[in-house]
Design an enzyme around this catalytic site. Structure first.
Site, PDB file in Angstrom:
ATOM      1  N   GLU A  21      10.383  -6.815   0.972  1.00  0.00           N
ATOM      2  CA  GLU A  21      10.078  -5.432   0.595  1.00  0.00           C
ATOM      3  C   GLU A  21      11.155  -4.472   1.097  1.00  0.00           C
ATOM      4  OE1 GLU A  21       8.558  -3.170  -0.888  1.00  0.00           O
ATOM      5  OE2 GLU A  21       6.543  -3.764  -1.499  1.00  0.00           O
ATOM      6  N   ARG A 104      -1.565  -0.635   8.734  1.00  0.00           N
ATOM      7  CA  ARG A 104      -0.124  -0.725   8.950  1.00  0.00           C
ATOM      8  C   ARG A 104       0.558   0.269   8.018  1.00  0.00           C
ATOM      9  NH1 ARG A 104       2.667  -3.019   4.851  1.00  0.00           N
ATOM     10  NH2 ARG A 104       1.630  -4.471   3.419  1.00  0.00           N
ATOM     11  N   ASN A 106       3.452   1.435   5.164  1.00  0.00           N
ATOM     12  CA  ASN A 106       3.988   0.818   3.958  1.00  0.00           C
ATOM     13  C   ASN A 106       4.784   1.829   3.146  1.00  0.00           C
ATOM     14  OD1 ASN A 106       3.814  -1.759   2.335  1.00  0.00           O
ATOM     15  ND2 ASN A 106       3.215  -0.286   0.759  1.00  0.00           N
ATOM     16  N   ASN A 153       2.681   3.180  -2.652  1.00  0.00           N
ATOM     17  CA  ASN A 153       3.926   2.621  -3.177  1.00  0.00           C
ATOM     18  C   ASN A 153       4.654   3.637  -4.047  1.00  0.00           C
ATOM     19  OD1 ASN A 153       4.598  -0.110  -2.368  1.00  0.00           O
ATOM     20  ND2 ASN A 153       2.712  -0.789  -3.367  1.00  0.00           N
ATOM     21  N   ASP A 202       4.860  -1.321  -8.085  1.00  0.00           N
ATOM     22  CA  ASP A 202       5.087  -1.462  -6.643  1.00  0.00           C
ATOM     23  C   ASP A 202       6.134  -0.431  -6.230  1.00  0.00           C
ATOM     24  OD1 ASP A 202       5.531  -2.444  -3.963  1.00  0.00           O
ATOM     25  OD2 ASP A 202       4.749  -4.370  -4.589  1.00  0.00           O
TER      26      ASP A 202
END
Length: 289
Positions: A21, A104, A106, A153, A202
């Site tokens: 990622e 978490r 992202n 995202n 994404d």
């Protein structure tokens, strides 16, 4: 519409990432940094020399980016940490969601004023909408802009800085907003790109012409969309779960793509030998003006 076929896409860093990622082009070092989330690694690739590196991390990373005077930073599970290739991860700079150990961070990008924008999400696999969208100023002012997010995202900004892009991937929609750089606020949200069936957006990046490049999970492709949302270029990929594109290289015309091995069964992994590797292809658009 232009199509670049999967035959033109090549692996440049074989790392077998569970979830590759957040590719970030580090102009100062001439390096492409990317992460392996569940593998807890920061990975580096230098196109000029072919040199590759791997750095173990104490927590799961969500992004790597250059953040104002802090230099290279990592978004780990509980906050923002500095990183130097020579010394590794430093002491935490800013805490985020310390009271939510099941979350978490992202996806993170900076705006034209140097703010860091990023999301948070559940890390247990429950899929619960417990995440949020944040901005952080270089001096540590943290602001929550949206809550009840499942998977943040597609954070990206137009080259003029006046449009902000974002997606909660489970919605299958990438949104576009009017963005005020001075205040760090967004408004007038509208659907920019919609996906159907099992496909989900994404990560995303933008080029100097205002095009938006979107990784399509379960779609085996990267789409470039004009500012009006129309698709004008498709990069077909040898992997079904691309996670984020990033333009970089000496002239900004190399498209780097990360991808995921996680969630692929044994048979699919046999068919997708390049899943979890860093891929690259030359494209007719640049990140540079």
């Amino acid at each position: 519409m232009l199509t670049i076929t999967a035959d033109d896409v090549l692996p440049v860093h074989m790392a077998d990432a569970l979830t590759g990622e957040a590719p970030f082009w580090d102009e100062a070092r001439g390096s492409l940094w990317w992460i392996d989330i569940q593998g807890q690694r920061l990975l580096g690739f230098e196109p000029a020399s072919g040199r590759m590196s791997s750095h173990r991390l104490p927590l799961m990373p969500g992004f790597v980016v250059s953040f104002a005077h802090h230099g290279l930073v990592l978004g780990l599970e509980d906050g923002i940490y500095p990183f130097a290739p020579e010394t590794g991860v430093g002491e935490r700079l800013f805490a985020v969601e310390e009271d939510l150990p099941a979350n978490r961070l992202n996806d993170g990008k900076t705006d034209a004023a140097g703010r860091l924008w990023f999301g948070s999400m559940d890390k247990t696999g429950s899929g619960a909408p417990v995440g949020a969208l944040y901005s952080l100023t270089p001096d540590g002012v943290l602001r929550c802009h949206r809550s009840e997010i499942r998977i943040p995202n597609a954070i990206a900004f137009s080259p003029c800085g006046k449009t902000f892009y974002f997606s909660d991937s489970r919605s299958q929609v990438v949104e576009a907003f009017d963005y005020d750089v001075a205040s760090g606020t967004f408004s007038n949200g509208r659907a920019f790109a919609r996906f159907m069936g099992g496909e989900h957006p994404d990560g995303a990046c933008t080029d100097a012409d205002g095009g938006v490049w979107i990784a399509v999970v379960n779609g085996s492709r990267i789409e470039r969309r004009r500012a009006d949302g129309a698709v004008d270029l498709v990069v077909e990929l040898p992997v079904s779960r691309p996670t984020m594109p990033m333009l970089g290289g000496r002239d900004g015309r190399t498209l780097f793509v990360t991808s995921q091995r996680r969630f692929l069964g044994t048979q699919k992994l046999k068919q997708e030998a390049l899943a979890g590797q860093l891929l690259a292809v030359r494209v007719p658009f640049s990140s540079r003006r």
